[in-house]
Design an enzyme around this catalytic site. Structure first.
Site, PDB file in Angstrom:
ATOM      1  N   GLY A  45     -12.755  -5.382 -74.123  1.00 34.86           N
ATOM      2  CA  GLY A  45     -13.862  -4.692 -73.473  1.00 34.86           C
ATOM      3  C   GLY A  45     -14.145  -3.403 -74.227  1.00 34.86           C
ATOM      4  N   GLN A  50     -17.189   5.111 -75.262  1.00 36.97           N
ATOM      5  CA  GLN A  50     -16.118   5.018 -76.263  1.00 36.97           C
ATOM      6  C   GLN A  50     -16.642   5.047 -77.696  1.00 36.97           C
ATOM      7  OE1 GLN A  50     -14.165   1.442 -74.242  1.00 36.97           O
ATOM      8  NE2 GLN A  50     -12.415   2.533 -75.101  1.00 36.97           N
ATOM      9  N   CYS A 105      -5.900   0.800 -73.958  1.00 43.97           N
ATOM     10  CA  CYS A 105      -7.282   1.232 -74.150  1.00 43.97           C
ATOM     11  C   CYS A 105      -7.483   1.575 -75.618  1.00 43.97           C
ATOM     12  CB  CYS A 105      -7.554   2.461 -73.275  1.00 43.97           C
ATOM     13  SG  CYS A 105      -9.239   3.077 -73.407  1.00 43.97           S
ATOM     14  N   LEU A 106      -8.596   1.110 -76.183  1.00 48.71           N
ATOM     15  CA  LEU A 106      -8.859   1.373 -77.604  1.00 48.71           C
ATOM     16  C   LEU A 106      -8.939   2.871 -77.895  1.00 48.71           C
ATOM     17  CD1 LEU A 106     -11.558  -1.378 -78.280  1.00 48.71           C
ATOM     18  CD2 LEU A 106      -9.148  -1.413 -78.958  1.00 48.71           C
ATOM     19  N   HIS A 147     -11.498  -1.664 -65.526  1.00 50.05           N
ATOM     20  CA  HIS A 147     -11.127  -0.722 -66.598  1.00 50.05           C
ATOM     21  C   HIS A 147     -12.383  -0.169 -67.285  1.00 50.05           C
ATOM     22  CE1 HIS A 147      -8.422   0.573 -70.032  1.00 50.05           C
ATOM     23  NE2 HIS A 147      -9.626   0.632 -70.590  1.00 50.05           N
ATOM     24  N   GLU A 148     -13.323  -1.063 -67.612  1.00 47.67           N
ATOM     25  CA  GLU A 148     -14.534  -0.617 -68.330  1.00 47.67           C
ATOM     26  C   GLU A 148     -15.447   0.199 -67.422  1.00 47.67           C
ATOM     27  OE1 GLU A 148     -14.461  -0.806 -71.453  1.00 47.67           O
ATOM     28  OE2 GLU A 148     -12.732  -2.139 -71.440  1.00 47.67           O
ATOM     29  N   HIS A 151     -14.560   3.723 -67.322  1.00 44.82           N
ATOM     30  CA  HIS A 151     -15.044   4.508 -68.469  1.00 44.82           C
ATOM     31  C   HIS A 151     -16.412   5.134 -68.165  1.00 44.82           C
ATOM     32  CE1 HIS A 151     -12.118   4.107 -71.667  1.00 44.82           C
ATOM     33  NE2 HIS A 151     -12.064   2.809 -71.543  1.00 44.82           N
TER      34      HIS A 151
HETATM   35 CO    CO Z   1     -10.533   1.607 -72.256  1.00 45.38          CO
END
Ligand code: CO
Length: 193
Positions: A45, A50, A105-106, A147-148, A151
């Site tokens: 995702g 991000q 998380c990236l 999760h997304e 963000h």
């Molecule tokens: Co993340």
């Protein structure tokens, strides 16, 4: 085009993202680039903040979870088709049991943690063709959305860790914020230019 992923410490990750309308310029290209960026970093995702764009948009693809050994055939079917674009999502309801799942998380490389969230959610959103949808998801697809979606609210999964675990990762987070970390994808750090 592959974007650099904003690292923990960048203020854009802490801002509430803004809704967009169908006149938003070059949206299709942006969506395409977000998928490309997500695949390049092996993510499941990616939310627009991000990559430094504070709008309510995220993309998902759960296929890395297909054929996990504990999956039922039904779950595999749902995971395979979970390649989606969410524009202006609104969380309608979360329900079901809380279950623990290890998240990462990236934007916060090399930190993982068990997070408890509800197993089911209902969400309204527009797809990439601006069709409005209201759908219910559960299991891993629900988890990826939660999760997304966070963000877009300026929240990160580490906010939900136990206070002990939060203490244990403080030093690592400081290293990430100043770019003192190696990743096999491109990142952008707020404190060093
Ligand atoms: Co993340």
């Amino acid at each position: 085009m592959i974007y650099a992923i904003r690292a923990y410490g960048d203020p854009i990750l802490r801002k509430k993202a803004k809704e967009i309308d169908p006149l938003y310029p070059d949206l299709n290209k942006l969506i395409e680039n977000m998928f490309e960026t997500m695949y390049d970093s092996d993510g499941v995702g990616l939310a627009a903040p991000q990559i430094g764009i504070g709008i309510r948009l995220f993309v998902v693809d759960a296929s890395p979870f297909v054929d996990d050994k504990e999956n039922t055939p039904e779950e595999n079917k749902n995971l395979k088709k979970f390649v989606k674009v969410f524009i202006n999502p609104v969380l309608v309801e979360e329900k079901g049991n809380l279950w623990k799942f290890e998240e990462g998380c990236l934007s916060i490389p090399k930190i993982k943690g068990d997070i408890e969230r509800h197993e089911e959610l209902t969400i309204s959103y527009f797809d990439e063709n601006w069709n409005k949808k209201t759908e219910t998801f559960n299991g891993i697809p629900a988890r990826i959305i939660q999760h997304e979606y966070d963000h877009l609210e300026g929240k990160l999964f580490i906010d939900l860790l136990s206070s002990l675990k939060k203490k244990l990762i403080q030093a690592k987070l400081k290293h990430i914020a100043i770019g003192n970390i190696d990743t096999n994808y491109k990142m952008k750090f707020f404190k060093i230019k």
